[in-house]
Design a protein around this motif. Structure first.
Motif, PDB file in Angstrom:
ATOM      1  N   LEU A  61     -26.378  10.250  -1.743  1.00  0.00           N
ATOM      2  CA  LEU A  61     -26.840   9.030  -2.407  1.00  0.00           C
ATOM      3  C   LEU A  61     -25.679   8.097  -2.723  1.00  0.00           C
ATOM      4  N   GLU A  62     -24.588   8.649  -3.217  1.00  0.00           N
ATOM      5  CA  GLU A  62     -23.432   7.818  -3.544  1.00  0.00           C
ATOM      6  C   GLU A  62     -22.875   7.148  -2.299  1.00  0.00           C
ATOM      7  N   GLN A  63     -22.877   7.868  -1.178  1.00  0.00           N
ATOM      8  CA  GLN A  63     -22.403   7.264   0.067  1.00  0.00           C
ATOM      9  C   GLN A  63     -23.393   6.223   0.584  1.00  0.00           C
ATOM     10  N   ALA A  64     -24.680   6.556   0.576  1.00  0.00           N
ATOM     11  CA  ALA A  64     -25.699   5.659   1.117  1.00  0.00           C
ATOM     12  C   ALA A  64     -25.782   4.345   0.352  1.00  0.00           C
ATOM     13  N   PHE A  65     -25.550   4.402  -0.952  1.00  0.00           N
ATOM     14  CA  PHE A  65     -25.720   3.212  -1.788  1.00  0.00           C
ATOM     15  C   PHE A  65     -24.411   2.687  -2.357  1.00  0.00           C
ATOM     16  N   ASN A  66     -23.291   3.211  -1.831  1.00  0.00           N
ATOM     17  CA  ASN A  66     -21.960   2.755  -2.260  1.00  0.00           C
ATOM     18  C   ASN A  66     -21.871   2.735  -3.784  1.00  0.00           C
ATOM     19  N   ALA A  67     -22.202   3.876  -4.373  1.00  0.00           N
ATOM     20  CA  ALA A  67     -22.226   3.999  -5.826  1.00  0.00           C
ATOM     21  C   ALA A  67     -21.451   5.244  -6.242  1.00  0.00           C
ATOM     22  N   GLN A  68     -21.083   5.302  -7.498  1.00  0.00           N
ATOM     23  CA  GLN A  68     -20.381   6.462  -8.051  1.00  0.00           C
ATOM     24  C   GLN A  68     -21.059   6.861  -9.362  1.00  0.00           C
ATOM     25  N   GLY A  69     -20.872   8.115  -9.748  1.00  0.00           N
ATOM     26  CA  GLY A  69     -21.361   8.564 -11.039  1.00  0.00           C
ATOM     27  C   GLY A  69     -22.859   8.775 -11.137  1.00  0.00           C
ATOM     28  N   LEU A  70     -23.513   9.090 -10.018  1.00  0.00           N
ATOM     29  CA  LEU A  70     -24.968   9.248 -10.032  1.00  0.00           C
ATOM     30  C   LEU A  70     -25.440  10.631 -10.477  1.00  0.00           C
ATOM     31  N   GLN A  71     -24.527  11.603 -10.567  1.00  0.00           N
ATOM     32  CA  GLN A  71     -24.955  12.975 -10.841  1.00  0.00           C
ATOM     33  C   GLN A  71     -25.797  13.121 -12.105  1.00  0.00           C
ATOM     34  N   PRO A  72     -25.423  12.541 -13.247  1.00  0.00           N
ATOM     35  CA  PRO A  72     -26.274  12.710 -14.440  1.00  0.00           C
ATOM     36  C   PRO A  72     -27.700  12.192 -14.237  1.00  0.00           C
ATOM     37  N   ASP A  73     -27.848  11.065 -13.558  1.00  0.00           N
ATOM     38  CA  ASP A  73     -29.181  10.503 -13.326  1.00  0.00           C
ATOM     39  C   ASP A  73     -29.987  11.371 -12.359  1.00  0.00           C
ATOM     40  N   VAL A  74     -29.317  11.876 -11.316  1.00  0.00           N
ATOM     41  CA  VAL A  74     -30.017  12.728 -10.349  1.00  0.00           C
ATOM     42  C   VAL A  74     -30.453  14.025 -11.028  1.00  0.00           C
ATOM     43  N   ILE A  75     -29.573  14.638 -11.792  1.00  0.00           N
ATOM     44  CA  ILE A  75     -29.933  15.873 -12.502  1.00  0.00           C
ATOM     45  C   ILE A  75     -31.091  15.619 -13.460  1.00  0.00           C
ATOM     46  N   ALA A  76     -31.066  14.515 -14.180  1.00  0.00           N
ATOM     47  CA  ALA A  76     -32.158  14.191 -15.110  1.00  0.00           C
ATOM     48  C   ALA A  76     -33.477  14.038 -14.360  1.00  0.00           C
ATOM     49  N   PHE A  77     -33.453  13.374 -13.209  1.00  0.00           N
ATOM     50  CA  PHE A  77     -34.679  13.208 -12.437  1.00  0.00           C
ATOM     51  C   PHE A  77     -35.176  14.549 -11.911  1.00  0.00           C
ATOM     52  N   VAL A  78     -34.267  15.367 -11.356  1.00  0.00           N
ATOM     53  CA  VAL A  78     -34.663  16.667 -10.810  1.00  0.00           C
ATOM     54  C   VAL A  78     -35.253  17.549 -11.914  1.00  0.00           C
ATOM     55  N   GLU A  79     -34.666  17.517 -13.099  1.00  0.00           N
ATOM     56  CA  GLU A  79     -35.224  18.283 -14.223  1.00  0.00           C
ATOM     57  C   GLU A  79     -36.628  17.796 -14.566  1.00  0.00           C
ATOM     58  N   MET A  80     -36.809  16.474 -14.645  1.00  0.00           N
ATOM     59  CA  MET A  80     -38.122  15.914 -14.961  1.00  0.00           C
ATOM     60  C   MET A  80     -39.131  16.273 -13.867  1.00  0.00           C
ATOM     61  N   ALA A  81     -38.724  16.154 -12.612  1.00  0.00           N
ATOM     62  CA  ALA A  81     -39.623  16.473 -11.501  1.00  0.00           C
ATOM     63  C   ALA A  81     -39.986  17.960 -11.506  1.00  0.00           C
ATOM     64  N   GLY A  82     -39.060  18.800 -11.921  1.00  0.00           N
ATOM     65  CA  GLY A  82     -39.362  20.220 -12.058  1.00  0.00           C
ATOM     66  C   GLY A  82     -40.372  20.472 -13.169  1.00  0.00           C
ATOM     67  N   GLN A  83     -40.219  19.765 -14.287  1.00  0.00           N
ATOM     68  CA  GLN A  83     -41.170  19.899 -15.395  1.00  0.00           C
ATOM     69  C   GLN A  83     -42.570  19.438 -14.983  1.00  0.00           C
ATOM     70  N   GLN A  84     -42.615  18.438 -14.107  1.00  0.00           N
ATOM     71  CA  GLN A  84     -43.899  17.945 -13.594  1.00  0.00           C
ATOM     72  C   GLN A  84     -44.456  18.844 -12.489  1.00  0.00           C
ATOM     73  N   ARG A  85     -43.651  19.823 -12.075  1.00  0.00           N
ATOM     74  CA  ARG A  85     -43.977  20.768 -10.990  1.00  0.00           C
ATOM     75  C   ARG A  85     -43.978  20.107  -9.622  1.00  0.00           C
ATOM     76  N   TRP A  86     -43.299  18.948  -9.498  1.00  0.00           N
ATOM     77  CA  TRP A  86     -43.148  18.292  -8.203  1.00  0.00           C
ATOM     78  C   TRP A  86     -42.089  19.011  -7.364  1.00  0.00           C
ATOM     79  N   LEU A  87     -41.090  19.568  -8.025  1.00  0.00           N
ATOM     80  CA  LEU A  87     -39.991  20.260  -7.359  1.00  0.00           C
ATOM     81  C   LEU A  87     -39.948  21.712  -7.810  1.00  0.00           C
ATOM     82  N   ALA A  88     -39.458  22.549  -6.912  1.00  0.00           N
ATOM     83  CA  ALA A  88     -39.199  23.954  -7.206  1.00  0.00           C
ATOM     84  C   ALA A  88     -37.774  24.249  -6.737  1.00  0.00           C
ATOM     85  N   TRP A  89     -37.257  25.388  -7.125  1.00  0.00           N
ATOM     86  CA  TRP A  89     -35.883  25.743  -6.768  1.00  0.00           C
ATOM     87  C   TRP A  89     -35.930  26.907  -5.779  1.00  0.00           C
ATOM     88  N   THR A  90     -35.042  26.855  -4.801  1.00  0.00           N
ATOM     89  CA  THR A  90     -34.976  27.944  -3.824  1.00  0.00           C
ATOM     90  C   THR A  90     -33.855  28.887  -4.172  1.00  0.00           C
TER      91      THR A  90
END
Length: 90
Positions: A61-90
């Motif tokens: 994502l950082e490469q695709a969008f020429n951005a830095q520091g996205l990890q906290p936002d990505v982790i927050a989204f993945v946690e929320m998506a997991g709580q919604q049961r949209w994502l699971a962990w392998t």
């Protein structure tokens, strides 16, 4: 579960991620309906393939969008998506 850079997320069973031209966005389909995702959520979700850890998703994502520091936002989204049961962990 606490999501870390090493967590490997995938779209959970019962859900299907797809691009919906009529909505002009990614959507998450499930038997009872549909979740319309904003651009950021769609970009994260389409990279949750059960192969890449969060750290690799962040790097893409950082490469695709020429951005830095996205990890906290990505982790927050993945946690929320997991709580919604949209994502699971392998």
């Amino acid at each position: 579960m606490t999501v870390t850079a090493d967590t490997v997320p995938r779209v959970a069973p019962g859900f299907r991620l797809q691009w919906e031209p009529a909505q002009d966005c990614h959507v998450l389909l499930y038997p009872e309906g549909m979740v319309k995702l904003n651009q950021s959520a769609g970009e994260i979700m389409k990279r949750c393939d059960g192969e890449k850890p969060v750290a690799a998703i962040v790097a893409e994502l950082e490469q695709a969008f020429n951005a830095q520091g996205l990890q906290p936002d990505v982790i927050a989204f993945v946690e929320m998506a997991g709580q919604q049961r949209w994502l699971a962990w392998t």
